[in-house]
Design a protein around this motif. Structure first.
Motif, short mmCIF file in Angstrom:
data_model
loop_
_atom_site.label_atom_id
_atom_site.label_comp_id
_atom_site.label_asym_id
_atom_site.label_seq_id
_atom_site.Cartn_x
_atom_site.Cartn_y
_atom_site.Cartn_z
N THR A 145 0.85 -1.19 0.00
CA THR A 145 0.00 0.00 0.00
C THR A 145 0.89 1.24 0.00
O THR A 145 1.81 1.34 0.83
CB THR A 145 -0.89 0.03 1.26
OG1 THR A 145 -1.57 -1.22 1.37
CG2 THR A 145 -1.90 1.17 1.20
N TYR A 183 3.12 2.77 2.89
CA TYR A 183 3.38 1.71 3.89
C TYR A 183 4.40 0.68 3.38
O TYR A 183 4.55 -0.38 3.98
CB TYR A 183 2.07 0.99 4.25
CG TYR A 183 1.04 1.92 4.86
CD1 TYR A 183 1.00 2.13 6.23
CD2 TYR A 183 0.14 2.60 4.04
CE1 TYR A 183 0.06 3.00 6.79
CE2 TYR A 183 -0.80 3.46 4.59
CZ TYR A 183 -0.83 3.67 5.96
OH TYR A 183 -1.74 4.53 6.50
N ARG A 241 -4.69 -8.89 5.75
CA ARG A 241 -4.88 -7.49 5.40
C ARG A 241 -4.34 -6.62 6.54
O ARG A 241 -4.73 -6.80 7.68
CB ARG A 241 -6.39 -7.20 5.24
CG ARG A 241 -6.68 -5.86 4.57
CD ARG A 241 -7.38 -4.86 5.44
NE ARG A 241 -7.56 -3.61 4.71
CZ ARG A 241 -8.72 -3.19 4.21
NH1 ARG A 241 -9.82 -3.88 4.38
NH2 ARG A 241 -8.77 -2.04 3.55
N HIS A 242 -3.46 -5.69 6.19
CA HIS A 242 -3.04 -4.76 7.25
C HIS A 242 -4.02 -3.60 7.26
O HIS A 242 -4.47 -3.11 6.21
CB HIS A 242 -1.59 -4.28 7.06
CG HIS A 242 -1.35 -3.42 5.86
ND1 HIS A 242 -1.36 -2.05 5.92
CD2 HIS A 242 -1.10 -3.75 4.57
CE1 HIS A 242 -1.10 -1.55 4.72
NE2 HIS A 242 -0.96 -2.57 3.87
N TYR A 243 -4.42 -3.24 8.47
CA TYR A 243 -5.38 -2.15 8.66
C TYR A 243 -4.96 -1.47 9.95
O TYR A 243 -4.84 -2.12 10.97
CB TYR A 243 -6.81 -2.71 8.75
CG TYR A 243 -7.86 -1.64 8.66
CD1 TYR A 243 -8.34 -1.21 7.42
CD2 TYR A 243 -8.34 -1.01 9.81
CE1 TYR A 243 -9.28 -0.20 7.33
CE2 TYR A 243 -9.27 0.00 9.73
CZ TYR A 243 -9.74 0.40 8.49
OH TYR A 243 -10.65 1.42 8.40
N THR A 244 -4.73 -0.17 9.87
CA THR A 244 -4.08 0.56 10.97
C THR A 244 -2.88 -0.23 11.50
O THR A 244 -2.64 -0.33 12.71
CB THR A 244 -5.07 0.89 12.13
OG1 THR A 244 -5.62 -0.33 12.63
CG2 THR A 244 -6.19 1.79 11.65
N ASN A 245 -2.15 -0.81 10.56
CA ASN A 245 -0.88 -1.50 10.82
C ASN A 245 -1.02 -2.76 11.68
O ASN A 245 -0.03 -3.24 12.24
CB ASN A 245 0.16 -0.55 11.44
CG ASN A 245 0.39 0.66 10.55
OD1 ASN A 245 0.32 0.55 9.33
ND2 ASN A 245 0.65 1.81 11.15
N THR A 298 -12.07 0.26 0.88
CA THR A 298 -11.09 1.28 0.49
C THR A 298 -9.67 0.72 0.61
O THR A 298 -9.29 0.22 1.67
CB THR A 298 -11.23 2.53 1.39
OG1 THR A 298 -12.57 2.99 1.29
CG2 THR A 298 -10.28 3.62 0.96
N SER A 299 -8.94 0.76 -0.46
CA SER A 299 -7.56 0.27 -0.57
C SER A 299 -7.42 -1.22 -0.22
O SER A 299 -6.35 -1.69 0.15
CB SER A 299 -6.57 1.16 0.19
OG SER A 299 -6.26 0.75 1.46
N ASP A 328 -4.00 -3.34 0.39
CA ASP A 328 -3.76 -3.80 1.77
C ASP A 328 -3.62 -5.33 1.86
O ASP A 328 -3.12 -5.84 2.87
CB ASP A 328 -4.91 -3.37 2.69
CG ASP A 328 -4.95 -1.86 2.94
OD1 ASP A 328 -4.00 -1.16 2.53
OD2 ASP A 328 -5.94 -1.39 3.53
O1 AHR Z 1 -2.56 -0.47 7.74
C1 AHR Z 1 -2.41 0.87 7.26
C2 AHR Z 1 -3.68 1.44 6.69
O2 AHR Z 1 -4.71 1.46 7.66
C3 AHR Z 1 -4.32 0.72 5.56
O3 AHR Z 1 -3.67 0.91 4.33
C4 AHR Z 1 -5.66 1.35 5.56
O4 AHR Z 1 -6.63 0.56 4.88
C5 AHR Z 1 -5.99 1.53 7.01
O5 AHR Z 1 -6.55 2.77 7.24
#
Ligand code: AHR
Ligand code: AHR
Ligand code: AHR
Length: 481
Positions: A339, A342, A445-449, A466-467, A471
């Motif tokens: 992403t 990141y 899936r990484h989401y908020t790391n 979204t993304s 991700d």
């Molecule tokens: O993990 C980092 C970001 O956190 C992702 O790209 C996004 O989908 C979420 O907001």
């Protein structure tokens, strides 16, 4: 001829014929199933390659390329319009919005039939299909037959991986209100010989393996990769039959009078059709469905033997569950996020939390180890992979409530399945997207790391569309250590 041509000749025609893998009538050219893709919500029908033939899996692959797809409709080939769609809430609610059940991934159960690729319906817990307004199905004590071709290695003890006749209001309306094929190792109501899984009949408030509630030793554990499961029922008679859907003939595990427990003779069948769930929309079960039918009338053994021969001749066989850059068992790998913003982050762990962290050649040895993973043969399916921590041998990446953790392998079937992943070509075109074996709509899936088992646009915050493609796409390289 197809299976339903055979049932017709036998005087017990199909009133519903469901399959995502092939046409079940020799003349059938219509749609087998509908898929919906995650990128834009557009749907497409998948038809056989030719009349009576195997599904056009290449059409699905092309339509779903670079995104996710769900199976939205399993069409009825009988002409009666008894299609299966996303099951609504009933006695129990499903995990989707408004209590609906999940839809199946379109790619969770790839197989070949006579060498041609097709996809089955991979039912994870929470997934279910139903039709509560069926035309022509058996009601009351009327006779019917049914078979289903299933994956004999994909099951659990949840209630209830069923295909067949159920309540029209999605609720438990009492004993004898269902007559469906059950497959799994649930022992709450009934069981057979050994430790399962078994073919049983779900007759409501009871999974029956023979004449008695509880154990009937005549119903064997079945372990074929492809199982043909058969149930039929008429006035004070019913039968359980089964066999290897890839070779040989059917065996009869029970044939005789109705159970003596109250409410099952006469029956009070209601005529809805379910797939993957219990009559009351219990959603705890898993299994894989390739094809199945419901008939009007009690099919003869001769008819069922001909149908079994037809299924064997379709030559169901396994095929690869993975695609994209290959992983090597025993190697140490790193998994880099793709992403934008990141791309210096790698899948790592902090204690039992699995996250992404910025790692480079100048990072500490401790961090390098936290971001390195040993590729293992999939604990829950040897055609896929598991990821063991380099700094904590014996601990693996596994999901629980769709959040990833680094946990010690406790040796259970549940852990093994929660720790098994099938990499495929990255959805954004880079590296791999790493699909959960037991929840194939869900990916690393990484989401908020933090790492989640996410689907594309589902009910959790981390399922955000979204993304999503970025991700869930990771570049696999050598481990840092
Ligand atoms: O993990 C980092 C970001 O956190 C992702 O790209 C996004 O989908 C979420 O907001
Ligand atoms: O008969 C077993 C199960 O019991 C049925 O599928 C369900 O409706 C009830 O919970
Ligand atoms: O992560 C989803 C499910 O949550 C896992 O399969 C199970 O172990 C837990 O209940």
């Amino acid at each position: 001829a197809g299976p339903c041509d055979i049932y017709s000749s036998g005087g017990t025609p199909c009133i519903a014929a469901h399959s995502t893998t092939r046409a079940l009538y020799s003349a059938f050219t219509g749609p087998l199933y509908q898929v919906k893709r995650g990128s834009d919500g557009v749907t497409a029908d998948i038809a056989p390659l030719s009349a009576g033939g195997v599904a056009n899996a290449a059409a699905q692959d092309s339509f779903c390329s670079g995104t996710t797809c769900l199976i939205t409709i399993i069409y009825d080939q009988s002409g009666r319009g008894n299609h299966l769609t996303q099951a609504p809430p009933g006695g129990f609610s499903g995990p989707e919005a408004n209590g609906y059940d999940n839809l199946a991934s379109a790619i969770g159960a790839p197989v070949t039939l006579n060498g041609k690729k097709a996809y089955g319906v991979f039912i994870s817990p929470g997934t279910g299909y139903r039709n509560n307004a069926v035309s022509g199905s058996a009601t009351g004590d009327a006779a019917e037959g049914m078979y289903a071709v299933l994956d004999g290695t994909h099951y659990n003890g949840g209630c209830c991986f069923d295909y067949g006749n159920a309540e029209t209001n999605s609720r438990d309306t009492g004993n004898g209100h269902m007559e469906a094929i059950y497959y799994g190792d649930n022992t709450v109501w009934g069981s057979g010989a050994g430790s399962g899984p078994w073919i049983m009949a779900d007759l409501e408030n009871g999974l029956f393996s023979g004449i008695s509630s509880g154990n009937n030793a005549g119903d064997p554990s079945i372990s074929y990769r492809f199982v043909n499961a058969v149930i039929k029922g008429g006035a004070n008679k019913w039968a359980i039959k089964g066999g290897n859907a890839a070779s040989g003939s059917l065996s009869t595990y029970y044939s005789g009078v109705r159970p003596t427990a109250s409410g099952y003779n006469p029956m009070s069948k209601e005529g809805a059709i379910i797939l993957g769930i219990g009559g009351d929309n219990s959603v705890g079960a898993q299994g894989t469905f390739y094809e199945g039918v419901m008939t009007s009338g009690y099919p003869s053994d001769a008819t069922e033997n001909s149908v079994q021969a037809n299924i064997v001749a379709a030559k169901y066989a396994v095929t690869s569950l993975t695609s994209g850059p290959a992983l090597t068992v025993g190697s140490s790998i790193s998994l880099r996020a793709t992403t934008s913003g990141y791309t210096t982050r790698y899948i790592a762990h902090t204690g039992s939390t699995v996250n992404t962290q910025v790692v480079s050649s100048s990072s500490t040895t401790a961090l390098k180890q936290q971001a390195s993973w040993t590729v293992r043969t999939g604990l829950g399916n040897s055609a896929c992979f598991s990821f063991e921590s380099v700094d904590t041998p014996g601990s693996f990446i596994r999901h629980s409530d769709f959040v990833f953790y680094l946990n010690a392998n406790d040796g259970t079937k549940q852990f093994h399945e929660d720790a098994t992943f099938c990499p495929q070509t990255g959805l954004n075109g880079q590296g791999n997207s790493i699909r959960s074996w037991n929840y194939p709509t869900r990916y690393f899936r990484h989401y908020t790391n933090v790492l989640y088992a996410a689907n594309n646009g589902g009910v959790h915050t981390f399922d955000s569309a979204t993304s999503f493609n970025d991700d869930v796409s990771f570049v696999v390289s050598s481990g840092f250590v």
